[in-house]
Design a protein around this motif. Sequence first.
Motif, PDB file in Angstrom:
ATOM      1  N   TYR A 233       0.933  -1.302  -0.035  1.00  0.00           N
ATOM      2  CA  TYR A 233      -0.048  -0.094   0.233  1.00  0.00           C
ATOM      3  C   TYR A 233       0.997   1.282   0.126  1.00  0.00           C
ATOM      4  O   TYR A 233       0.643   2.140   0.873  1.00  0.00           O
ATOM      5  CB  TYR A 233      -0.902  -0.087   1.173  1.00  0.00           C
ATOM      6  N   ALA A 234       1.928   1.143  -0.666  1.00  0.00           N
ATOM      7  CA  ALA A 234       2.923   2.309  -1.058  1.00  0.00           C
ATOM      8  C   ALA A 234       2.275   3.719  -1.309  1.00  0.00           C
ATOM      9  O   ALA A 234       1.338   3.850  -2.079  1.00  0.00           O
ATOM     10  CB  ALA A 234       3.813   1.804  -1.862  1.00  0.00           C
ATOM     11  N   PRO A 235       3.025   4.693  -0.435  1.00  0.00           N
ATOM     12  CA  PRO A 235       2.623   5.929  -1.109  1.00  0.00           C
ATOM     13  C   PRO A 235       3.101   6.334  -2.359  1.00  0.00           C
ATOM     14  O   PRO A 235       3.843   5.438  -3.120  1.00  0.00           O
ATOM     15  CB  PRO A 235       3.191   6.924   0.087  1.00  0.00           C
ATOM     16  N   ALA A 236       2.738   7.432  -2.936  1.00  0.00           N
ATOM     17  CA  ALA A 236       3.286   7.689  -4.424  1.00  0.00           C
ATOM     18  C   ALA A 236       4.577   7.445  -4.469  1.00  0.00           C
ATOM     19  O   ALA A 236       5.085   7.240  -5.619  1.00  0.00           O
ATOM     20  CB  ALA A 236       2.744   9.118  -4.576  1.00  0.00           C
ATOM     21  N   ALA A 237       5.332   8.020  -3.556  1.00  0.00           N
ATOM     22  CA  ALA A 237       7.009   7.963  -3.651  1.00  0.00           C
ATOM     23  C   ALA A 237       7.376   7.204  -2.505  1.00  0.00           C
ATOM     24  O   ALA A 237       7.260   7.380  -1.397  1.00  0.00           O
ATOM     25  CB  ALA A 237       7.408   9.278  -3.507  1.00  0.00           C
ATOM     26  N   LEU A 238       8.321   6.021  -2.807  1.00  0.00           N
ATOM     27  CA  LEU A 238       8.921   5.193  -1.949  1.00  0.00           C
ATOM     28  C   LEU A 238      10.345   6.143  -1.249  1.00  0.00           C
ATOM     29  O   LEU A 238      10.638   7.011  -2.067  1.00  0.00           O
ATOM     30  CB  LEU A 238       9.499   4.044  -2.473  1.00  0.00           C
ATOM     31  N   PRO A 239      10.637   5.520  -0.170  1.00  0.00           N
ATOM     32  CA  PRO A 239      11.856   6.265   0.362  1.00  0.00           C
ATOM     33  C   PRO A 239      13.050   6.124  -0.603  1.00  0.00           C
ATOM     34  O   PRO A 239      12.969   5.093  -1.572  1.00  0.00           O
ATOM     35  CB  PRO A 239      12.182   5.511   1.657  1.00  0.00           C
TER      36      PRO A 239
END
Length: 69
Positions: free
Chosen positions: A36-42
């Motif tokens: 359920y990743a946000p738009a940008a990964l770390p």
Amino acid sequence: MELGEPECTGGCCGFLSVVVQRLGDIVQWSDWEVPYAPAALPPEFHFDAGQYDAELDHVEADRWWQVHT
């Protein structure tokens, strides 16, 4: 070295995964997997290997944060 693991699995309630590599004098964290990743990964993180090793030794020696059941 595994510092922690949830009681459930990734398929149950999610997980956070990162590839940790030693590249000479640098430790690199990359290739994040976040359900359920946000738009940008770390981004990739880079650490001085000597300081990284010292911090791992510190964590292994002092586990005040670890819950005992």
